[in-house]
Design an enzyme around this catalytic site. Structure first.
Site, PDB file in Angstrom:
ATOM      1  N   ASN A  16       0.821  -1.214   0.000  1.00 47.36           N
ATOM      2  CA  ASN A  16       0.000   0.000   0.000  1.00 47.36           C
ATOM      3  C   ASN A  16       0.854   1.261   0.000  1.00 47.36           C
ATOM      4  OD1 ASN A  16      -2.619  -1.176   0.024  1.00 47.36           O
ATOM      5  ND2 ASN A  16      -2.418  -1.627   2.199  1.00 47.36           N
ATOM      6  N   ASN A  76      -5.199   8.957   0.214  1.00 53.42           N
ATOM      7  CA  ASN A  76      -5.760   8.416   1.451  1.00 53.42           C
ATOM      8  C   ASN A  76      -6.313   9.509   2.355  1.00 53.42           C
ATOM      9  OD1 ASN A  76      -5.559   5.675   1.217  1.00 53.42           O
ATOM     10  ND2 ASN A  76      -4.022   5.407   2.813  1.00 53.42           N
ATOM     11  N   GLU A  77      -5.406  10.358   2.851  1.00 54.61           N
ATOM     12  CA  GLU A  77      -5.824  11.363   3.818  1.00 54.61           C
ATOM     13  C   GLU A  77      -4.815  12.487   3.926  1.00 54.61           C
ATOM     14  OE1 GLU A  77      -2.928   9.049   5.435  1.00 54.61           O
ATOM     15  OE2 GLU A  77      -4.897   8.073   5.621  1.00 54.61           O
ATOM     16  N   ASP A 118      -5.187  17.064  19.645  1.00 56.73           N
ATOM     17  CA  ASP A 118      -3.909  16.754  19.000  1.00 56.73           C
ATOM     18  C   ASP A 118      -3.917  17.036  17.504  1.00 56.73           C
ATOM     19  OD1 ASP A 118      -2.901  16.012  21.400  1.00 56.73           O
ATOM     20  OD2 ASP A 118      -2.693  13.881  20.955  1.00 56.73           O
ATOM     21  N   LYS A 129      -9.453   5.061  10.362  1.00 55.74           N
ATOM     22  CA  LYS A 129     -10.071   3.975  11.125  1.00 55.74           C
ATOM     23  C   LYS A 129      -9.394   3.787  12.478  1.00 55.74           C
ATOM     24  CE  LYS A 129     -11.600  -0.834  10.803  1.00 55.74           C
ATOM     25  NZ  LYS A 129     -11.013  -1.271  12.088  1.00 55.74           N
ATOM     26  N   ASN A 133       1.363   9.062   3.240  1.00 56.85           N
ATOM     27  CA  ASN A 133       2.431   8.539   4.099  1.00 56.85           C
ATOM     28  C   ASN A 133       3.668   9.426   4.107  1.00 56.85           C
ATOM     29  OD1 ASN A 133       3.117   8.022   1.469  1.00 56.85           O
ATOM     30  ND2 ASN A 133       3.636   5.867   1.762  1.00 56.85           N
TER      31      ASN A 133
END
Length: 265
Positions: free
Chosen positions: A51, A122-123, A151, A166, A226
């Site tokens: 991934n 992804n994010e 945070d 998740k 990432n």
């Protein structure tokens, strides 16, 4: 599916990986494909790894809409790779048997202080660079929604909802639902300070805006998939679902929900 014959392999250039990828290149050549060393000449980009390698491949090639991306795992099948390196012949069998389809995956467009945007598959995460409560003013479109203390926050695509999102108890979202999910990281909730206290979904036509409340030291760490981006003076962050999509080769009988079932149940 349109004709594509220039294939580029994206992988970490270690000796072991080069040895592992060489048979893939030979197999691709035997199937009538041209293996190219210049990614700009490619119309098929194959990531070899997992991934993380797939996320790197899309980012390093600028989420090209004119290319077809294929994920090949060196270990076990991941959420993005549908094929493993030891069974790569199955990919070509799937071509012949028409057991493949092209999925279009949504990306996030992130704009910081009105500079040139960048994209995430992804994010995007926003966290404090110091160990203290981080304050963000949260806007949905032009409406001030809440003042967040904690945070940080994660904004994810549907396909990214199974990752970092998740892990902070965000929901898993069907990729057919154009949306972005906003999840809190360790929010501060007491009699004085309140946040929504849960993840929430925004439709694909909305824009999330985060304003960093400064006290002299609160410069956020921005995570793009990432990778951590070194943007020291970020103050105004706009995130929306982009028109840019990534086209990915997938097996018809290996859907997103099949993968969720195998990985989590």
């Amino acid at each position: 599916m349109e004709d594509r014959n220039n294939i580029y392999f994206f992988y970490k250039h270690t000796k072991s990986m080069q040895e592992a990828v060489e048979p893939l290149k030979q197999l691709a050549t035997s199937q009538g494909l041209n293996v190219v060393d210049d990614v700009q000449k490619a119309n098929i980009i194959v990531s070899v790894g997992g991934n993380n390698a797939f996320l790197q491949a899309t980012r390093k090639t600028n989420f090209r809409s004119d290319c077809l991306y294929v994920g090949v795992s060196t270990d076990r099948e991941g959420f993005y790779p549908d094929f493993t390196i030891n069974e790569i012949d199955k990919m070509f069998e799937a071509f012949e048997n028409q057991n493949i389809e092209v999925k279009r995956l949504s990306t996030l467009e992130v704009t910081i202080d009105d500079e040139k945007p960048f994209y995430c598959l992804n994010e995007c995460s926003i966290r404090s660079n110091v160990i203290k409560t981080f304050v963000l003013e949260v806007f949905i479109d032009d409406m001030h929604f809440e003042t967040f203390r904690g945070d940080g926050m994660i904004v994810s695509t549907p396909t990214g909802s199974t990752a970092y999102n998740k892990s902070v108890r965000g929901a898993v979202v069907d990729p057919r639902l154009p949306s972005l999910q906003v999840s809190e990281i360790a929010s501060l909730n007491n009699n004085t300070y309140r946040t929504l206290g849960t993840s929430f979904l925004l439709s694909g036509d909305r824009t999330l805006r985060l304003k960093v409340v400064q006290d002299g030291n609160d410069f956020p760490i921005i995570g793009a998939d990432n990778e951590a981006l070194s943007i020291r003076h970020a103050e105004d962050i706009k995130i929306r679902l982009s028109d840019k999509q990534v086209k990915v080769l997938k097996l018809k009988d290996n859907t997103f929900w099949h993968k969720v079932q195998r990985n989590f149940l």
